[in-house]
Design an enzyme around this catalytic site. Sequence first.
Site: not given
Ligand code: BG6
Length: 479
Positions: A379, A170
Site C-alpha cells: 500500500e 497491518e
Molecule cells: C491502511 C489500510 O491502514 O491504510 C487500509 O490497510 C486503509 O485499509 C488505508 O484504507 C488508508 O487509511 P485511511 O484511514 O485513510 O482509510
Amino acid sequence: MEYEKMSHFPTDFLWGASSAAYQIEGAYREDGKGLSVWDKFVRIPGKTFKGTNGDVAVDHYHRFEEDVALMKEQGLKAYRFSIAWTRIFPEGKGQVNQKGIDFYNRLIDELIANQIEPVVTLYHWDLPQALQDEYGGWESREIVTDFTNYAKTCFDAFGDRVNYWVSLNEQNVFISHGYQMESHPPAVNDEKRMYAANHIANLANASAIKTFHDGHYQGGIGPSFAYSPGYAVNGDPKNQVAATNYEDYAAHFWMDVYVYGRYPKMIYKWLTERGTAPVITEADQALLIAGKPDFMGLNYYQTQTIAANPLVGGVGLAAENNTGKKGTSSESGVPGMFKTTNNEFLKQTDWDWNIDPEGLRIALRRIDSRYDLPVLITENGLGAYDKLEEDHQIHDDYRIYFINEHIKAIKEAISDGVKVIGYTTWSFTDLLSWSNGYQKRYGFVYVDRDEESAKELKRYKKDSFYWYQKVIQENGRYL
Ligand code: BG6
C-alpha cells in the site's frame, strides 16, 4: 544519485493497485456471507464518519468484471485484494460456504484471464463476529486454529493460481485501534489485553505461514506491515534516544517477531515492568521462529518526526483527524518514551498525514538491512478530496505528483540494492475509508457515491489513471 545512473525497474516488477473486501465489496448479507465485526461496529452511533458503512460500499461484489476490465485497460500487472473470512466460513469455522469460494474463484480467474497477478490478503480486519462472540476473537488462543484452518482452506482452493499471499494486514493498526484507541472493533482500551491479543495474532500469523510452507504451495507469503519510519527532530541526543525508542516500539515490536520470532528487549522489559507483557511459552517461541515470511509486505504512507517526551506530564495518545479538516490533529506519544512532533520540511494532507516520498526509500533501506527480505509494497497512496467535473473528468494532479515522487524513491531504493518485488498502490477504485467515510478518496478510478447516497456507483477514470497507465507501459523509466 544521478538519474541516468539509477537502476531500472526489473522487467517482472509488479505494478499494481490494492483494495480490501470490506471497503469495496458490499453485498454484506449475500450468498451466505456471515457478519463480521465491522458489520456490527459501524452500526454503533458515532463510530464512523457520518455513520458510513460497507453494506453496499462500491458494490465490487456485483461489478468485479467491470472493475477488472478497467484494471486491464490501465495495464495493471497485479491486483491486491482481500478475502472476506465470513464469505468462506460465515461463522468463522465449521462448514465451508461454497458460494464464497465460487466468488473468489471467479475473481481470480477473471484477473488471470486478463494477465493480472492476484495478490491475496487473508485478513484485512473483517473478523467473523461469531468468533468475537464465542471467545473474544484475537483474545483467545482458539483463533490460532481457526485462522490457520481458514488460511489452509484458501491455500487449497486458490493456491494453484496465486503466487503472493498476505497473511495479516497491518496487525499494528488493527490491534492498537481495537484495544487502545477504541476506534476499531472491539473498541476497548486496555493495555494488557492489547498485548495479549497482539501476541495471539503473532501466533496466528506464524501458524498460517508455517502451514503454507509445510504444504509446499506455490509462491510466497508475508504479512503487510504499516511502517512509518521515525526521524529524530534534531541532533539532540535525547531526541535521538526517543527516535530509537519509537522504532523499537512502533516497528521492531512487530517486524522482529515476524522475522526473528522475538520481541525487542527494551520494549519487552518495559512491558514487564508495567505488568502488561504477553505470556510467551516455549511452544510459542518455536512457532514464531518456524513462521518466517518469504517477503515483507510494506504499507507506507508517511514518516513520523520524534522528540523526547517526559514521563511526568508527557504527551499521551492523541485522537486521529477523521474529518479531513487540516490542522486538527496534535502531537501524540508515550510519556517517558517519545512523542511525534512537527517536521518543518514536510507538508501534510488534509487528514494531517505527512507527505514524505524520501521516507519510502528510508523504509525500504531499513527493512532491507534489518531483515534482509524482499519487499512487496502492498500500500501507498494519497487520501484526498477529488472533484468530479461536469464532463466527468477528475483532475487529480496532486495524486499524480504524490505517486510519481514515491515511485522515484522506490527506484532510488532499488539502485541502493533493495529487492523490491512490486508496488500495489492504495487504491484501485475509490472505496470506504474505515473511519473517514467516502470523502477521503484514494483511487485511480472515481466512484460516484458519497456518505448520503450510493447513487448509481458509476466509475470514472481520473487523470491519474491514464498517467499510471503510461508509467506501467514504460516500466517506470521516465518519471
Ligand atoms: C491502511 C489500510 O491502514 O491504510 C487500509 O490497510 C486503509 O485499509 C488505508 O484504507 C488508508 O487509511 P485511511 O484511514 O485513510 O482509510
